[in-house]
Scaffold this active site. Structure first.
Site, short mmCIF file in Angstrom:
data_model
loop_
_atom_site.label_atom_id
_atom_site.label_comp_id
_atom_site.label_asym_id
_atom_site.label_seq_id
_atom_site.Cartn_x
_atom_site.Cartn_y
_atom_site.Cartn_z
N SER A 160 -9.03 1.81 2.28
CA SER A 160 -7.76 2.37 2.92
C SER A 160 -7.20 3.48 2.20
O SER A 160 -7.82 4.71 2.09
CB SER A 160 -6.69 1.00 3.04
N ASP A 175 0.19 6.23 6.70
CA ASP A 175 1.40 5.52 5.68
C ASP A 175 2.61 6.61 5.80
O ASP A 175 2.64 7.77 6.09
CB ASP A 175 1.15 5.23 4.11
N HIS A 187 -8.51 2.43 9.02
CA HIS A 187 -7.64 1.57 10.19
C HIS A 187 -7.74 1.88 11.78
O HIS A 187 -6.80 1.73 12.58
CB HIS A 187 -6.29 1.09 9.58
#
EC number: 3.4.13.21
Length: 229
Positions: free
Chosen positions: A120, A135, A157
């Site tokens: 990630s 984010d 993701h």
């Protein structure tokens, strides 16, 4: 260089990092000593994050030291066999690494043969910049430039799912926005459960799900496991 860049750390029905353990084992090649960079962790302490990672990797015979706990973190990285960068908030991760002067030492030691493992946010950090993170920018990292170990941008993701009635942008729409202002970029939409390995000069896609590559002015290109970048 040897890299393992994972979209995520957890899959449904599996324990944390369970799906990654065979991949990590394959790339260890005798390496057993790792430094862990926990700075992306915001809602968990860095000690807890390090302990969690160490417990999982103990099954592979890998010892893990949290970089935040050593007296000389630059020296620890310079002597590392494995550099592991955990997921969480990419802005916090980059800020802490930059402030501590760790970016150049990480790049140097990986180019000299250390294995880099990131999931990630840790995968984002390996890219030229962190501009394809998902984010919230909770801190200012004083620039988006990252490690540039992998030459393309990764969006971890990745999904284009849009809940019924939701009026916000899809992930692809947000990627297209970036490509308008930075048309030189190539962006990999890496879905959960997928990964990219770099070994012996080759970057190879792995995982069960379709990955997409985005370029300015072009349709998204679907890629399957085994594709070489």
């Amino acid at each position: 260089m040897e890299l393992l860049l994972l979209s995520n750390s957890t899959l449904p029905g599996k324990a944390w990092l369970e799906h990654a353990l065979p991949l990590i084992a394959e790339q260890l090649q005798g390496r057993r000593s790792a430094v862990f960079i926990p700075f992306a962790g915001v809602t968990q302490t860095w000690d807890d994050y390090t302990a969690k990672t160490a417990a999982v990797l103990a099954s592979l015979g890998v010892s893990v030291t949290g970089i935040h706990s050593v007296v000389d973190p630059v020296a620890a990285i310079e002597n590392a066999e494995i550099v592991i960068v955990g997921g969480g908030n990419t802005f916090q991760l980059l800020k802490q690494c930059r402030e501590r002067g760790l970016l150049a030492p990480i790049t140097d030691v990986v180019k000299r043969g250390a294995l880099y493992i990131g999931w990630s946010a840790g995968a984002n950090l390996a890219c030229p910049t962190i501009r394809t993170t998902n984010d919230m920018p909770i801190v200012d990292p004083q620039g988006f430039d990252a490690l540039n170990l992998f030459p393309l941008q990764i969006n971890p993701h990745f999904t284009n799912a849009l809940p019924e009635g939701h009026k916000g942008e899809t992930r692809e729409q947000r990627i297209r926005e970036l490509l308008v202002v930075a048309p030189e970029l190539t962006i990999i939409g890496l879905p959960e459960g997928n990964w990219i390995t770099v070994s012996k000069g080759h970057a190879t896609l792995g995982g069960p799900n379709t990955t997409y590559v985005f370029k300015a002015g072009e349709e998204a290109v679907p890629l399957e496991a085994g594709h070489r970048f």
